[in-house]
Enzyme design. Structure first.
Site, PDB file in Angstrom:
ATOM      1  N   THR A 191      -0.377   7.366  10.724  1.00 26.90           N
ATOM      2  CA  THR A 191      -1.625   6.901  11.306  1.00 26.90           C
ATOM      3  C   THR A 191      -2.203   5.803  10.415  1.00 26.90           C
ATOM      4  O   THR A 191      -1.531   5.313   9.504  1.00 26.90           O
ATOM      5  CB  THR A 191      -2.614   8.079  11.454  1.00 26.90           C
ATOM      6  OG1 THR A 191      -3.741   7.661  12.209  1.00 26.90           O
ATOM      7  CG2 THR A 191      -3.046   8.623  10.104  1.00 26.90           C
ATOM      8  N   HIS A 209      -7.047  -4.105   7.188  1.00 31.54           N
ATOM      9  CA  HIS A 209      -7.266  -3.156   8.261  1.00 31.54           C
ATOM     10  C   HIS A 209      -8.704  -2.630   8.199  1.00 31.54           C
ATOM     11  O   HIS A 209      -9.518  -3.077   7.391  1.00 31.54           O
ATOM     12  CB  HIS A 209      -6.259  -2.013   8.163  1.00 31.54           C
ATOM     13  CG  HIS A 209      -4.877  -2.399   8.574  1.00 31.54           C
ATOM     14  ND1 HIS A 209      -3.887  -2.717   7.665  1.00 31.54           N
ATOM     15  CD2 HIS A 209      -4.310  -2.533   9.799  1.00 31.54           C
ATOM     16  CE1 HIS A 209      -2.772  -3.019   8.308  1.00 31.54           C
ATOM     17  NE2 HIS A 209      -3.004  -2.918   9.598  1.00 31.54           N
ATOM     18  N   SER A 212       4.431   2.819  12.472  1.00 28.43           N
ATOM     19  CA  SER A 212       2.977   2.857  12.611  1.00 28.43           C
ATOM     20  C   SER A 212       2.625   3.531  13.928  1.00 28.43           C
ATOM     21  O   SER A 212       3.377   3.471  14.905  1.00 28.43           O
ATOM     22  CB  SER A 212       2.415   1.436  12.593  1.00 28.43           C
ATOM     23  OG  SER A 212       1.095   1.407  13.078  1.00 28.43           O
ATOM     24  N   SER A 213       1.453   4.145  13.967  1.00 29.73           N
ATOM     25  CA  SER A 213       1.019   4.800  15.200  1.00 29.73           C
ATOM     26  C   SER A 213       0.668   3.809  16.297  1.00 29.73           C
ATOM     27  O   SER A 213       0.427   4.208  17.440  1.00 29.73           O
ATOM     28  CB  SER A 213      -0.189   5.697  14.916  1.00 29.73           C
ATOM     29  OG  SER A 213      -1.255   4.944  14.381  1.00 29.73           O
ATOM     30  N   CYS A 214       0.679   2.497  15.997  1.00 30.49           N
ATOM     31  CA  CYS A 214       0.424   1.504  17.041  1.00 30.49           C
ATOM     32  C   CYS A 214       1.583   1.403  18.027  1.00 30.49           C
ATOM     33  O   CYS A 214       1.486   0.680  19.020  1.00 30.49           O
ATOM     34  CB  CYS A 214       0.136   0.143  16.429  1.00 30.49           C
ATOM     35  SG  CYS A 214       1.580  -0.669  15.711  1.00 30.49           S
ATOM     36  N   LEU A 259      -3.685   4.046   7.441  1.00 30.57           N
ATOM     37  CA  LEU A 259      -3.639   4.424   6.029  1.00 30.57           C
ATOM     38  C   LEU A 259      -4.680   3.660   5.225  1.00 30.57           C
ATOM     39  O   LEU A 259      -5.084   2.554   5.579  1.00 30.57           O
ATOM     40  CB  LEU A 259      -2.251   4.152   5.458  1.00 30.57           C
ATOM     41  CG  LEU A 259      -1.090   4.875   6.140  1.00 30.57           C
ATOM     42  CD1 LEU A 259       0.237   4.408   5.552  1.00 30.57           C
ATOM     43  CD2 LEU A 259      -1.233   6.382   6.010  1.00 30.57           C
ATOM     44  N   TYR A 303       3.731  -6.471  16.836  1.00 30.23           N
ATOM     45  CA  TYR A 303       4.040  -5.617  15.683  1.00 30.23           C
ATOM     46  C   TYR A 303       4.581  -4.270  16.157  1.00 30.23           C
ATOM     47  O   TYR A 303       5.547  -3.741  15.595  1.00 30.23           O
ATOM     48  CB  TYR A 303       2.775  -5.419  14.854  1.00 30.23           C
ATOM     49  CG  TYR A 303       2.946  -4.527  13.649  1.00 30.23           C
ATOM     50  CD1 TYR A 303       3.533  -5.004  12.483  1.00 30.23           C
ATOM     51  CD2 TYR A 303       2.501  -3.204  13.664  1.00 30.23           C
ATOM     52  CE1 TYR A 303       3.677  -4.190  11.365  1.00 30.23           C
ATOM     53  CE2 TYR A 303       2.640  -2.389  12.563  1.00 30.23           C
ATOM     54  CZ  TYR A 303       3.228  -2.882  11.415  1.00 30.23           C
ATOM     55  OH  TYR A 303       3.375  -2.071  10.317  1.00 30.23           O
ATOM     56  N   LEU A 334       0.820  -1.209   0.000  1.00 28.33           N
ATOM     57  CA  LEU A 334       0.000   0.000   0.000  1.00 28.33           C
ATOM     58  C   LEU A 334       0.854   1.259   0.000  1.00 28.33           C
ATOM     59  O   LEU A 334       0.711   2.129  -0.865  1.00 28.33           O
ATOM     60  CB  LEU A 334      -0.923  -0.017   1.224  1.00 28.33           C
ATOM     61  CG  LEU A 334      -1.744   1.244   1.485  1.00 28.33           C
ATOM     62  CD1 LEU A 334      -2.746   1.475   0.356  1.00 28.33           C
ATOM     63  CD2 LEU A 334      -2.457   1.143   2.830  1.00 28.33           C
ATOM     64  N   VAL A 335       1.772   1.378   0.967  1.00 27.06           N
ATOM     65  CA  VAL A 335       2.598   2.581   1.078  1.00 27.06           C
ATOM     66  C   VAL A 335       3.668   2.608   0.000  1.00 27.06           C
ATOM     67  O   VAL A 335       3.920   3.646  -0.620  1.00 27.06           O
ATOM     68  CB  VAL A 335       3.247   2.668   2.474  1.00 27.06           C
ATOM     69  CG1 VAL A 335       4.040   3.964   2.609  1.00 27.06           C
ATOM     70  CG2 VAL A 335       2.203   2.567   3.568  1.00 27.06           C
ATOM     71  N   GLY A 336       4.310   1.472  -0.232  1.00 32.97           N
ATOM     72  CA  GLY A 336       5.392   1.426  -1.202  1.00 32.97           C
ATOM     73  C   GLY A 336       4.948   1.821  -2.598  1.00 32.97           C
ATOM     74  O   GLY A 336       5.648   2.566  -3.301  1.00 32.97           O
ATOM     75  N   LYS A 362       8.286  -2.213  15.442  1.00 26.35           N
ATOM     76  CA  LYS A 362       8.410  -0.859  14.920  1.00 26.35           C
ATOM     77  C   LYS A 362       9.162   0.060  15.886  1.00 26.35           C
ATOM     78  O   LYS A 362       9.921   0.934  15.471  1.00 26.35           O
ATOM     79  CB  LYS A 362       7.020  -0.295  14.607  1.00 26.35           C
ATOM     80  CG  LYS A 362       6.337  -1.007  13.450  1.00 26.35           C
ATOM     81  CD  LYS A 362       7.211  -0.985  12.202  1.00 26.35           C
ATOM     82  CE  LYS A 362       6.625  -1.751  11.055  1.00 26.35           C
ATOM     83  NZ  LYS A 362       7.500  -1.742   9.860  1.00 26.35           N
TER      84      LYS A 362
END
Length: 320
Positions: free
Chosen positions: A172, A187, A115-117, A174, A144, A22-24, A148
């Site tokens: 946050t 997600h 990640s915000s987690c 995504l 996870y 997704l981000v890549g 990070k």
């Protein structure tokens, strides 16, 4: 006007690890649009990032001018809660291999995406960067999160030990084109999009979602995230990680209603209160990012509508 303080060499090799995710994939789009003409990408079949020797050989051969670590094993609450050892081990292997190899060839600029987690379950809201390690994590994705957090610490350690200008960004939640729509690993938003879309296709009257619908979530379009990453690479250089988000949140029930509207679902939404809610609220304080001169541009309702359209256009080929 003065040039940006860290103008990247757009003709030099730039490696996007995890370009198929997704981000890549959003990063590749953003970098191409910004004029980067030597983007380096590798599929998992070409380069297994968990294979340490292969990663070192690759990095020695390419010697990129910049690296973005967007590769990760990701999933929703169910997957994280069911396979915590896998999420911890695989993510640690990927990021340690990449950063150790990048440090050996002294890659001058690296962005580690987390990640915000990483933040405590009951962190004060909105969450500032200094909330890290101030309380217990959300138990459903703590493995996870620990991986990070280790990545953030590795970036800071490399800066201290090797003097390289590496940075970390913590996005946050995504969403957007290229997301994972599988039942097991999706997600919040892609899960809702698939659920409501399938309900419309099957002419169902009721959709049932997990939890109570009361937790609040912040959502950021992945193209906004990619834009922020490029901005940080050229405008930020400090050991501390940077929150990446909109600074605005909505209840899961409100988000579900937006998805229902975008998909054309006209039935009833019910909530399965036997399922976990997860963190009650999670919205980031984005003051540090805003101070560098960047803000998000994609309104949530517009982003959901375009993502639903993308899902329907690509339903035969996307990860389902």
């Amino acid at each position: 006007m003065n040039p940006p303080p860290y103008a990247l060499d757009r003709a030099a090799p730039t490696f996007v690890a995890g370009h198929g995710g997704l981000v890549g994939s959003a990063l590749v789009r953003a970098l191409e649009a910004a004029g980067f003409d030597d983007l380096v990408v590798r599929s998992r079949s070409e380069l297994d990032l968990a294979h340490r020797d292969a990663v070192f050989e690759f990095m020695r051969d390419v010697r990129p001018s910049a690296v973005v670590v967007a590769a990760a094993k990701v999933g929703g609450i169910g997957a994280n809660d069911t396979y915590p050892a896998d999420f911890l081990s695989e993510n640690l292997q990927i990021q340690v291999n990449l950063m150790d190899a990048a440090a050996e060839v002294r890659v001058p600029r690296l962005l580690f995406l987390g990640s915000s987690c990483i933040y405590p379950k009951f962190a004060p809201q909105p969450i500032t960067e200094d909330a890290l390690l101030t309380g217990p994590l959300e138990s459903t994705n703590d493995a996870y999160a620990i991986a990070k957090i280790a990545g953030i610490l590795q970036v800071q350690a490399v800066r201290r030990q090797h003097g390289l200008h590496w940075i970390s960004a913590m996005p946050t939640n995504l969403y957007g084109p290229g997301d994972n729509f599988t039942y097991e690993q999706s997600h919040l938003l892609p899960a809702l999009i698939r659920r409501y879309s399938e309900a419309v296709d099957a002419d169902l009257d009721v959709v049932t979602n997990w939890g109570t619908g009361s937790p609040r979530r912040e959502l950021l379009h992945v193209d906004d995230c990619a834009s922020a990453c490029l901005h940080l690479l050229e405008h930020y250089d400090a050991a501390g990680h940077v929150n990446v988000g909109t600074g605005r949140d909505h209840t899961i029930a409100e988000i579900a209603e937006m998805v229902a509207d975008a998909t054309g679902f006209r039935g009833r939404t019910e909530w399965d209160r036997t399922k976990p809610d997860g963190t009650p609220r999670k919205v980031l304080d984005t003051s540090l990012l805003t101070d560098t001169g960047w803000t998000s541009t994609v309104p949530l309702r517009d982003g959901i509508t375009s993502t639903v359209a993308w899902f329907r256009d690509n339903v035969a080929v996307i990860r389902r």
